[in-house]
Scaffold this motif. Structure first.
Motif, PDB file in Angstrom:
ATOM      1  N   ALA A  35       0.689  -1.169  -0.020  1.00 46.26           N
ATOM      2  CA  ALA A  35      -0.029   0.146  -0.236  1.00 46.26           C
ATOM      3  C   ALA A  35       0.665   1.150  -0.064  1.00 46.26           C
ATOM      4  N   LEU A  36       1.806   1.478   0.858  1.00 43.69           N
ATOM      5  CA  LEU A  36       3.329   2.961   1.169  1.00 43.69           C
ATOM      6  C   LEU A  36       3.552   2.881  -0.131  1.00 43.69           C
ATOM      7  N   SER A  37       3.928   1.799  -1.598  1.00 47.64           N
ATOM      8  CA  SER A  37       4.297   1.395  -2.116  1.00 47.64           C
ATOM      9  C   SER A  37       3.355   2.244  -3.623  1.00 47.64           C
ATOM     10  N   ALA A  38       2.451   1.874  -2.991  1.00 43.75           N
ATOM     11  CA  ALA A  38       1.199   2.133  -4.420  1.00 43.75           C
ATOM     12  C   ALA A  38       0.752   3.863  -3.731  1.00 43.75           C
ATOM     13  N   LEU A  39       1.180   3.820  -2.617  1.00 42.76           N
ATOM     14  CA  LEU A  39       0.733   5.672  -2.518  1.00 42.76           C
ATOM     15  C   LEU A  39       2.572   6.154  -2.879  1.00 42.76           C
ATOM     16  N   ARG A  40       3.329   5.795  -3.742  1.00 42.47           N
ATOM     17  CA  ARG A  40       4.365   6.265  -3.750  1.00 42.47           C
ATOM     18  C   ARG A  40       4.780   6.214  -5.296  1.00 42.47           C
ATOM     19  N   ARG A  41       3.647   5.508  -5.895  1.00 41.72           N
ATOM     20  CA  ARG A  41       3.877   5.632  -7.388  1.00 41.72           C
ATOM     21  C   ARG A  41       2.848   6.062  -7.787  1.00 41.72           C
ATOM     22  N   ALA A  42       1.935   6.234  -7.743  1.00 37.96           N
ATOM     23  CA  ALA A  42       0.365   6.422  -8.239  1.00 37.96           C
ATOM     24  C   ALA A  42       0.527   7.993  -8.964  1.00 37.96           C
ATOM     25  N   ASP A  43      -0.086   7.955  -9.986  1.00 34.29           N
ATOM     26  CA  ASP A  43      -0.025   9.538 -10.480  1.00 34.29           C
ATOM     27  C   ASP A  43      -1.571   9.815 -10.401  1.00 34.29           C
ATOM     28  N   VAL A  44      -2.660   9.002  -9.805  1.00 36.04           N
ATOM     29  CA  VAL A  44      -4.270   9.684  -9.739  1.00 36.04           C
ATOM     30  C   VAL A  44      -3.980   8.274  -8.784  1.00 36.04           C
ATOM     31  N   ILE A  45      -4.608   9.134  -7.186  1.00 39.88           N
ATOM     32  CA  ILE A  45      -5.614   8.810  -6.146  1.00 39.88           C
ATOM     33  C   ILE A  45      -6.547   8.839  -6.192  1.00 39.88           C
ATOM     34  N   VAL A  46      -7.909   8.278  -5.973  1.00 37.44           N
ATOM     35  CA  VAL A  46      -9.074   7.968  -6.011  1.00 37.44           C
ATOM     36  C   VAL A  46      -9.629   7.622  -4.586  1.00 37.44           C
ATOM     37  N   HIS A  47     -10.037   8.550  -3.535  1.00 39.19           N
ATOM     38  CA  HIS A  47      -9.868   8.097  -2.344  1.00 39.19           C
ATOM     39  C   HIS A  47     -11.274   8.367  -1.389  1.00 39.19           C
ATOM     40  N   ASP A  48     -11.410   7.621  -0.485  1.00 42.49           N
ATOM     41  CA  ASP A  48     -12.611   7.166   0.279  1.00 42.49           C
ATOM     42  C   ASP A  48     -12.103   8.797   1.473  1.00 42.49           C
ATOM     43  N   MET A  56      -3.273   9.673   3.507  1.00 43.09           N
ATOM     44  CA  MET A  56      -2.827  10.365   2.672  1.00 43.09           C
ATOM     45  C   MET A  56      -1.609  11.098   2.240  1.00 43.09           C
ATOM     46  N   ALA A  57      -1.252  11.806   3.381  1.00 41.69           N
ATOM     47  CA  ALA A  57       0.162  12.436   3.890  1.00 41.69           C
ATOM     48  C   ALA A  57       1.644  11.844   3.219  1.00 41.69           C
ATOM     49  N   LEU A  58       1.601  10.692   3.125  1.00 35.45           N
ATOM     50  CA  LEU A  58       2.302   9.861   2.619  1.00 35.45           C
ATOM     51  C   LEU A  58       2.424   9.461   0.890  1.00 35.45           C
ATOM     52  N   ALA A  59       1.300   9.515   0.743  1.00 34.54           N
ATOM     53  CA  ALA A  59       0.651   9.494  -1.066  1.00 34.54           C
ATOM     54  C   ALA A  59       2.664  11.094  -1.440  1.00 34.54           C
ATOM     55  N   SER A  60       2.768  10.685  -2.658  1.00 34.59           N
ATOM     56  CA  SER A  60       3.888  11.485  -3.572  1.00 34.59           C
ATOM     57  C   SER A  60       2.639  12.322  -3.956  1.00 34.59           C
ATOM     58  N   THR A  61       3.796  13.745  -3.419  1.00 33.80           N
ATOM     59  CA  THR A  61       3.391  15.025  -4.200  1.00 33.80           C
ATOM     60  C   THR A  61       3.089  15.692  -5.128  1.00 33.80           C
ATOM     61  N   THR A  62       3.386  14.281  -6.035  1.00 31.74           N
ATOM     62  CA  THR A  62       3.430  14.472  -7.631  1.00 31.74           C
ATOM     63  C   THR A  62       2.132  14.135  -8.064  1.00 31.74           C
ATOM     64  N   ALA A  63       1.074  13.491  -7.241  1.00 35.77           N
ATOM     65  CA  ALA A  63      -0.332  12.417  -7.401  1.00 35.77           C
ATOM     66  C   ALA A  63      -1.040  13.444  -7.789  1.00 35.77           C
ATOM     67  N   ARG A  64      -1.990  13.643  -8.323  1.00 31.00           N
ATOM     68  CA  ARG A  64      -3.198  13.722  -8.550  1.00 31.00           C
ATOM     69  C   ARG A  64      -4.828  13.373  -7.331  1.00 31.00           C
ATOM     70  N   ARG A  65      -5.500  14.318  -6.299  1.00 30.81           N
ATOM     71  CA  ARG A  65      -5.984  13.652  -6.064  1.00 30.81           C
ATOM     72  C   ARG A  65      -7.848  13.300  -5.505  1.00 30.81           C
ATOM     73  N   GLU A  66      -7.933  12.601  -6.233  1.00 30.87           N
ATOM     74  CA  GLU A  66     -10.148  13.083  -6.531  1.00 30.87           C
ATOM     75  C   GLU A  66     -10.754  12.183  -5.438  1.00 30.87           C
ATOM     76  N   TYR A  67     -11.546  13.260  -4.533  1.00 26.15           N
ATOM     77  CA  TYR A  67     -12.012  12.407  -3.597  1.00 26.15           C
ATOM     78  C   TYR A  67     -13.121  11.918  -4.257  1.00 26.15           C
ATOM     79  N   SER A  76     -23.441  11.770  -2.089  1.00 30.09           N
ATOM     80  CA  SER A  76     -21.718  11.070  -2.260  1.00 30.09           C
ATOM     81  C   SER A  76     -22.273  10.371  -4.114  1.00 30.09           C
ATOM     82  N   HIS A  77     -20.823  10.708  -3.880  1.00 28.02           N
ATOM     83  CA  HIS A  77     -20.770  10.150  -5.689  1.00 28.02           C
ATOM     84  C   HIS A  77     -21.749   8.722  -6.036  1.00 28.02           C
ATOM     85  N   SER A  78     -21.850   8.404  -6.746  1.00 33.83           N
ATOM     86  CA  SER A  78     -22.516   6.740  -7.391  1.00 33.83           C
ATOM     87  C   SER A  78     -21.864   6.272  -7.381  1.00 33.83           C
TER      88      SER A  78
END
Length: 262
Positions: A35-48, A56-67, A76-78
Motif C-alpha cells: 500500500a505504501l509503495s502504491a501511494l508513492r508511485r500512483a499518478d492519481v489517487i481516488v480516495h474514500d 494521505m500525507a504519505l502519498a507522492s506530492t505529484t499524485a493528483r487526488r480525487e475525492y 455522495s458519488h454514485s
C-alpha cells in the motif's frame, strides 16, 4: 522507512492499471508495504472519506487526488460513477490507486469496482488492508476471538443494501450468540438491538461503541445491549463507528492496565 531490498520487492505498477488498496482503519502504521509503495508511485489517487489525513500525507506530492467518499445520509458519488471514473483514468494510461478505508472487499464496495474493471478489460491488483472490525478491536484491547469466549466472529453491515432492503436475519444472529461487529449501524441500533433480543440474545449482553478506531481520537463506550437501546442518542456519534456485542468485551478489562493507547 527504508526496507532492505532482499526483504521486500515492489510489485510492478504499470500505467493503465488500477490498484484497489486497503488503507486500514486510520493509523498509517497499519498500511502494508504494498500500500505504501502504491501511494508513492500512483499518478492519481481516488480516495474514500475514511482514509485518514495521515495516510494521505504519505502519498507522492505529484499524485493528483480525487475525492470519492460515500457517507450515509449525505450527498455522495454514485458507485456507478466511481467505477466509471476508475475505468476512464486507466484508459488515460495512468497509474490509478483506488484507496479505501479498511479492506477493499469488506464492506468497501471493492468487489463492485473490481467487476467493473474486469468487464471494461482494465487490469487491476487488489492489496488487502486491515478492516476496522479487526484492527479497531485490537487497539481497543478487545480480542476478536478467544478460547474463553468464542469460536466465531460475525462481521455485519448495519445499513440496508443498495436497494434499501435489509436482508440480514438479525433474529438468527441473536440466536447464534456469537460476538457481532456491526459496521455503520449506530443509527439503527434500537431496531437491530430489538431484533437481536427477539432472537434470544439477552439484554444484559455486553455492548461497546467504538469511534475513530486506531486514531489518537479513538473512544469507546461500554454498556449493555438493553441499555444501549434505551439510551440511544438522537444524534449519532462522529463516524466511523463500530458496535461490538458479546462476551469478548469482558476480556478488555484484564488488559487495560498495561494496554498502550493509540
Amino acid at each position: 522507512m527504508d526496507v532492505e531490498p532482499a526483504a521486500f520487492e515492489e510489485l510492478p505498477f504499470e500505467p493503465g492499471t488500477v490498484w484497489l488498496v486497503g488503507a486500514g482503519p486510520g493509523d498509517p502504521g497499519l498500511l502494508t508495504l504494498h500500500a505504501l509503495s502504491a501511494l508513492r508511485r500512483a499518478d492519481v489517487i481516488v480516495h474514500d472519506a475514511l482514509v485518514s489525513d495521515r495516510v494521505m500525507a504519505l502519498a507522492s506530492t505529484t499524485a493528483r487526488r480525487e475525492y470519492a467518499g460515500k457517507r450515509g445520509g449525505r450527498p455522495s458519488h454514485s458507485q456507478h460513477d466511481i467505477s466509471e471514473r476508475l475505468v476512464a483514468l486507466a484508459r488515460q494510461n495512468l497509474r490509478v490507486l483506488r484507496l479505501k478505508g479498511g479492506d477493499p472487499f469488506i464492506f468497501g464496495r471493492g468487489g463492485e469496482e473490481a467487476k467493473a474493471l474486469a468487464e471494461a478489460g482494465v487490469c487491476f491488483r487488489v492489496v488487502p488492508g486491515i478492516t476496522a472490525g479487526i484492527g479497531g478491536l485490537a487497539y481497543a484491547g478487545i480480542p476478536a476471538t478467544s478460547r474463553e469466549t468464542n469460536q466465531a466472529l460475525v462481521l455485519v453491515a448495519g445499513h440496508p443494501a443498495g436497494d434499501g432492503e435489509d436482508r440480514i436475519d438479525w433474529e438468527a444472529l441473536g440466536a447464534l450468540g456469537e460476538p457481532l461487529v456491526i459496521y455503520m449501524g449506530l443509527s439503527r441500533l434500537p431496531e437491530i438491538g430489538g431484533r437481536l433480543i427477539a432472537g434470544g440474545l439477552s439484554p444484559a449482553t455486553k455492548l461497546a461503541i467504538l469511534t475513530q478506531a486506531t486514531l489518537a481520537s479513538q473512544s469507546i463506550v461500554e454498556t449493555t445491549l438493553g441499555e444501549a437501546i434505551a439510551d440511544h442518542p438522537e444524534s449519532p456519534a462522529t463516524a466511523p463507528t463500530l458496535i461490538v456485542i458479546g462476551a469478548v468485551i469482558d476480556l478488555r478489562h484484564a488488559l487495560l492496565a498495561h494496554l498502550i493507547a493509540p
